[in-house]
Design a protein around this motif. Structure first.
Motif, PDB file in Angstrom:
ATOM      1  N   PRO A  27       0.834  -1.205   0.000  1.00  0.00           N
ATOM      2  CA  PRO A  27       0.000   0.000   0.000  1.00  0.00           C
ATOM      3  C   PRO A  27       0.869   1.256   0.000  1.00  0.00           C
ATOM      4  N   ARG A  28       0.411   2.280  -0.758  1.00  0.00           N
ATOM      5  CA  ARG A  28       1.185   3.520  -0.831  1.00  0.00           C
ATOM      6  C   ARG A  28       0.251   4.692  -1.092  1.00  0.00           C
ATOM      7  N   TRP A  35      -5.045   6.509  -1.558  1.00  0.00           N
ATOM      8  CA  TRP A  35      -4.141   5.383  -1.326  1.00  0.00           C
ATOM      9  C   TRP A  35      -4.361   4.316  -2.380  1.00  0.00           C
ATOM     10  N   GLU A  36      -3.287   3.624  -2.754  1.00  0.00           N
ATOM     11  CA  GLU A  36      -3.371   2.423  -3.580  1.00  0.00           C
ATOM     12  C   GLU A  36      -3.105   1.238  -2.670  1.00  0.00           C
ATOM     13  N   GLY A  37      -3.743   0.133  -2.983  1.00  0.00           N
ATOM     14  CA  GLY A  37      -3.538  -1.069  -2.193  1.00  0.00           C
ATOM     15  C   GLY A  37      -2.422  -1.936  -2.761  1.00  0.00           C
ATOM     16  N   ILE A  52      -1.827  -8.264 -13.712  1.00  0.00           N
ATOM     17  CA  ILE A  52      -1.540  -7.548 -12.470  1.00  0.00           C
ATOM     18  C   ILE A  52      -2.878  -7.283 -11.801  1.00  0.00           C
ATOM     19  N   VAL A  53      -3.032  -7.793 -10.583  1.00  0.00           N
ATOM     20  CA  VAL A  53      -4.273  -7.571  -9.843  1.00  0.00           C
ATOM     21  C   VAL A  53      -3.996  -6.554  -8.748  1.00  0.00           C
ATOM     22  N   GLN A  54      -4.870  -5.555  -8.694  1.00  0.00           N
ATOM     23  CA  GLN A  54      -4.736  -4.480  -7.717  1.00  0.00           C
ATOM     24  C   GLN A  54      -5.866  -4.594  -6.706  1.00  0.00           C
ATOM     25  N   PHE A  55      -5.487  -4.629  -5.451  1.00  0.00           N
ATOM     26  CA  PHE A  55      -6.450  -4.729  -4.360  1.00  0.00           C
ATOM     27  C   PHE A  55      -6.715  -3.341  -3.794  1.00  0.00           C
ATOM     28  N   PRO A  56      -7.891  -3.138  -3.183  1.00  0.00           N
ATOM     29  CA  PRO A  56      -8.140  -1.844  -2.539  1.00  0.00           C
ATOM     30  C   PRO A  56      -7.203  -1.674  -1.336  1.00  0.00           C
ATOM     31  N   PRO A  57      -6.940  -0.430  -0.930  1.00  0.00           N
ATOM     32  CA  PRO A  57      -6.064  -0.245   0.232  1.00  0.00           C
ATOM     33  C   PRO A  57      -6.711  -0.834   1.484  1.00  0.00           C
ATOM     34  N   PRO A  58      -5.920  -1.517   2.294  1.00  0.00           N
ATOM     35  CA  PRO A  58      -6.470  -2.069   3.547  1.00  0.00           C
ATOM     36  C   PRO A  58      -6.780  -0.928   4.509  1.00  0.00           C
ATOM     37  N   LEU A  59      -7.899  -1.044   5.199  1.00  0.00           N
ATOM     38  CA  LEU A  59      -8.303   0.003   6.137  1.00  0.00           C
ATOM     39  C   LEU A  59      -8.268  -0.514   7.561  1.00  0.00           C
ATOM     40  N   ARG A  60      -7.907   0.367   8.461  1.00  0.00           N
ATOM     41  CA  ARG A  60      -7.953   0.054   9.894  1.00  0.00           C
ATOM     42  C   ARG A  60      -9.396   0.211  10.367  1.00  0.00           C
ATOM     43  N   ARG A  64      -9.098   4.623   8.510  1.00  0.00           N
ATOM     44  CA  ARG A  64      -7.899   5.192   7.907  1.00  0.00           C
ATOM     45  C   ARG A  64      -7.092   4.075   7.245  1.00  0.00           C
ATOM     46  N   PRO A  65      -6.307   4.406   6.231  1.00  0.00           N
ATOM     47  CA  PRO A  65      -5.506   3.375   5.556  1.00  0.00           C
ATOM     48  C   PRO A  65      -4.514   2.712   6.511  1.00  0.00           C
ATOM     49  N   ASP A  66      -4.363   1.409   6.350  1.00  0.00           N
ATOM     50  CA  ASP A  66      -3.376   0.654   7.118  1.00  0.00           C
ATOM     51  C   ASP A  66      -2.068   0.700   6.332  1.00  0.00           C
ATOM     52  N   VAL A  67      -1.084   1.425   6.855  1.00  0.00           N
ATOM     53  CA  VAL A  67       0.163   1.640   6.116  1.00  0.00           C
ATOM     54  C   VAL A  67       1.225   0.584   6.441  1.00  0.00           C
ATOM     55  N   GLU A  68       0.883  -0.364   7.292  1.00  0.00           N
ATOM     56  CA  GLU A  68       1.822  -1.439   7.616  1.00  0.00           C
ATOM     57  C   GLU A  68       2.025  -2.329   6.392  1.00  0.00           C
ATOM     58  N   LYS A  69       3.201  -2.971   6.322  1.00  0.00           N
ATOM     59  CA  LYS A  69       3.399  -3.955   5.250  1.00  0.00           C
ATOM     60  C   LYS A  69       2.372  -5.063   5.416  1.00  0.00           C
ATOM     61  N   GLN A  70       1.766  -5.440   4.312  1.00  0.00           N
ATOM     62  CA  GLN A  70       0.712  -6.440   4.347  1.00  0.00           C
ATOM     63  C   GLN A  70       1.271  -7.825   4.019  1.00  0.00           C
ATOM     64  N   LYS A  71       0.718  -8.831   4.712  1.00  0.00           N
ATOM     65  CA  LYS A  71       1.007 -10.207   4.327  1.00  0.00           C
ATOM     66  C   LYS A  71       0.189 -10.511   3.073  1.00  0.00           C
ATOM     67  N   VAL A  72       0.636 -11.486   2.304  1.00  0.00           N
ATOM     68  CA  VAL A  72      -0.101 -11.914   1.120  1.00  0.00           C
ATOM     69  C   VAL A  72      -0.942 -13.121   1.512  1.00  0.00           C
ATOM     70  N   ASP A  73      -2.254 -13.001   1.326  1.00  0.00           N
ATOM     71  CA  ASP A  73      -3.189 -14.089   1.624  1.00  0.00           C
ATOM     72  C   ASP A  73      -3.323 -14.933   0.350  1.00  0.00           C
TER      73      ASP A  73
END
Length: 107
Positions: A27-28, A35-37, A52-60, A64-73
């Motif tokens: 996310p950035r 934000w981009e996911g 290329i698949v783009q996911f929505p930005p993760p939200l807390r 608000r956007p979750d800016v932590e590095k995300q694990k890949v599910d």
């Protein structure tokens, strides 16, 4: 149970076929305060055509956007492979990468 990984790439099986995935983007922030996911690239192990698949930005929980590095599910990435194929991605065709926006579940 969701199968998540901190790996940046790997393989997974969908419908008896093996696909290679690679984390393209965490996310950035983007211009305008948005934000981009996460974005993940996909290709069939025997072909070069990339999706290329783009996911929505993760939200807390506070919205608000979750800016932590995300694990890949990996289950969500499997869903995204199916969704990209249903949306017209042909891994065996030639051409440049095609981009698909999916929801948080990869659909």
């Amino acid at each position: 149970m969701a199968q998540s990984t901190r790996d940046q790439s790997g393989t997974l099986e969908v419908g008896g076929e093996t696909y290679v995935w690679e984390l393209r983007r965490q996310p950035r922030p983007v211009a305008g305060g948005g934000w981009e996911g996460v974005a993940v690239s996909l290709r069939h192990q025997h072909f070069k055509r990339e999706a290329i698949v783009q996911f929505p930005p993760p939200l807390r929980p506070n919205g608000r956007p979750d800016v932590e590095k995300q694990k890949v599910d990996l289950d969500v990435v499997r869903n995204a492979v199916t969704a990209a194929i249903e949306a017209g991605w042909d891994p065996a065709s030639r051409g440049k990468a095609v981009v698909f926006d999916v929801d948080a579940e990869g659909r």
